[in-house]
Design a protein around this motif. Structure first.
Motif, mmCIF file in Angstrom:
data_model
loop_
_atom_site.group_PDB
_atom_site.id
_atom_site.type_symbol
_atom_site.label_atom_id
_atom_site.label_comp_id
_atom_site.label_asym_id
_atom_site.label_seq_id
_atom_site.Cartn_x
_atom_site.Cartn_y
_atom_site.Cartn_z
ATOM 1 N N UNK A 1 0.832 -1.209 0.000
ATOM 2 C CA UNK A 1 0.000 0.000 0.000
ATOM 3 C C UNK A 1 0.862 1.251 0.000
ATOM 4 N N UNK A 2 1.889 1.276 0.828
ATOM 5 C CA UNK A 2 2.785 2.425 0.887
ATOM 6 C C UNK A 2 3.451 2.671 -0.460
ATOM 7 N N UNK A 3 3.930 1.609 -1.100
ATOM 8 C CA UNK A 3 4.590 1.762 -2.394
ATOM 9 C C UNK A 3 3.603 2.171 -3.477
ATOM 10 N N UNK A 4 2.380 1.658 -3.404
ATOM 11 C CA UNK A 4 1.363 2.028 -4.392
ATOM 12 C C UNK A 4 1.002 3.510 -4.266
ATOM 13 N N UNK A 5 0.874 4.000 -3.034
ATOM 14 C CA UNK A 5 0.570 5.414 -2.838
ATOM 15 C C UNK A 5 1.730 6.298 -3.293
ATOM 16 N N UNK A 6 2.954 5.834 -3.057
ATOM 17 C CA UNK A 6 4.115 6.583 -3.548
ATOM 18 C C UNK A 6 4.114 6.638 -5.071
ATOM 19 N N UNK A 7 3.684 5.546 -5.713
ATOM 20 C CA UNK A 7 3.568 5.538 -7.173
ATOM 21 C C UNK A 7 2.507 6.522 -7.635
#
Length: 310
Positions: free
Chosen positions: A131-137
């Motif tokens: 989730x954190x990486x997806x939001x950063x994307x």
């Protein structure tokens, strides 16, 4: 098997549920090499009787607390919760987390910009680090391709992806299609093996899923590099979105409503992400830690402010 055998015996009292909390998970085992890097327990649980097993992947602490309360109140179930023990961002308030976990799946409007219209791409995720990486994307996409209509979906209850004919928590087809549509491309960033998601959605109308997850890559390295090695990091996700956009724009057998600027910029954005991945590798080899813009990243959109949770 014992829980399943006694499930429908009226004179037996229901037993307290067996609850697993997996806190030492694969995406923060950068110091343990291969010894702890295997999320296969979820795959094992998925194969068990649907009346008994539940899998929860809360994206933050408030969601974990909501899931924990539900699991402790439940009976005659085997509940598996996955939540890291390292400091991480807090995405939802307690009230928002309660409603999100009760639904088990939902569109995060503050991370989406499709504004109720049909999206160009759906970015879904399950698990705290994915989730954190997806939001950063998403934050990168908003900067580089702001007109791309992106829908952000978070999954807490993994079995919501299943068909209701195969699991009691499964979404009906109408609800599933309202979230994922019947044909739009879905990029799914997942905590464990990608095959799990494919096995859960195999009967759905929309099979246009690209699932990213653990692919048996890992060593003693930095936390972000663990994500990079398995392709669930923000930079690879942006590259995947660029590939989806480029592929959709070049199809001759369908009409696409993609903005022209998105079509022409996708290749340039993809190349920039490739250069940033190379920069990341050089930096960790020289310094032994992740770049400050990676380790110190925060969601800065005005719709939502993040806080650090203990």
């Amino acid at each position: 098997k014992w829980l399943q055998a006694t499930y429908n015996i009226p004179w037996r009292n229901k037993l307290a549920s067996l609850n697993f909390l997996l806190a030492s998970h694969v995406w923060r085992q950068d110091h343990n090499g291969f010894t702890h890097q295997d999320p296969g327990f979820l795959q094992h649980v998925c194969a068990k009787k649907p009346e008994v097993v539940r899998i929860y992947l809360p994206p933050d602490t408030n969601c974990l607390l909501s899931c924990m309360r539900h699991c402790l109140d439940s009976q005659h179930k085997i509940n598996v919760m996955v939540g890291g023990k390292h400091p991480s961002p807090q995405w939802l308030t307690p009230e928002e987390a309660h409603h999100h976990c009760a639904a088990g799946i939902g569109i995060w409007d503050w991370a989406s910009n499709d504004n109720g219209k049909e999206p160009d791409v759906i970015l879904a995720c399950a698990g705290d680090i994915p989730t954190q990486e997806a939001l950063a994307a998403v934050s990168i996409i908003r900067q580089k391709m702001p007109t791309l209509k992106l829908r952000f979906v978070n999954v807490v209850d993994l079995m919501r992806l299943h068909s209701p004919q195969r699991h009691p928590h499964g979404l009906c087809d109408m609800a599933f299609n309202s979230i994922f549509t019947k044909s739009k491309p879905v990029l799914f960033n997942f905590h464990a093996y990608p095959q799990i998601v494919h096995s859960l959605i195999f009967s759905r109308a929309n099979q246009n899923f690209l699932v990213k997850g653990y692919r048996e890559e890992g060593t003693i390295t930095t936390p972000f590099d663990m994500c990079v090695m398995n392709g669930i990091d923000r930079l690879h996700l942006v590259q995947d979105i660029c590939d989806i956009v480029s592929d959709d724009a070049t199809k001759t057998d369908c009409t696409t409503d993609l903005d022209a600027s998105i079509r022409w910029s996708a290749a340039h954005v993809r190349q920039e992400m490739h250069e940033r991945l190379s920069q990341h590798k050089r930096y960790i080899q020289e310094h032994g830690i992740d770049m400050p813009e990676i380790s110190g990243w925060e969601w800065s959109d005005t719709k939502k402010q993040t806080e650090k949770s203990p």
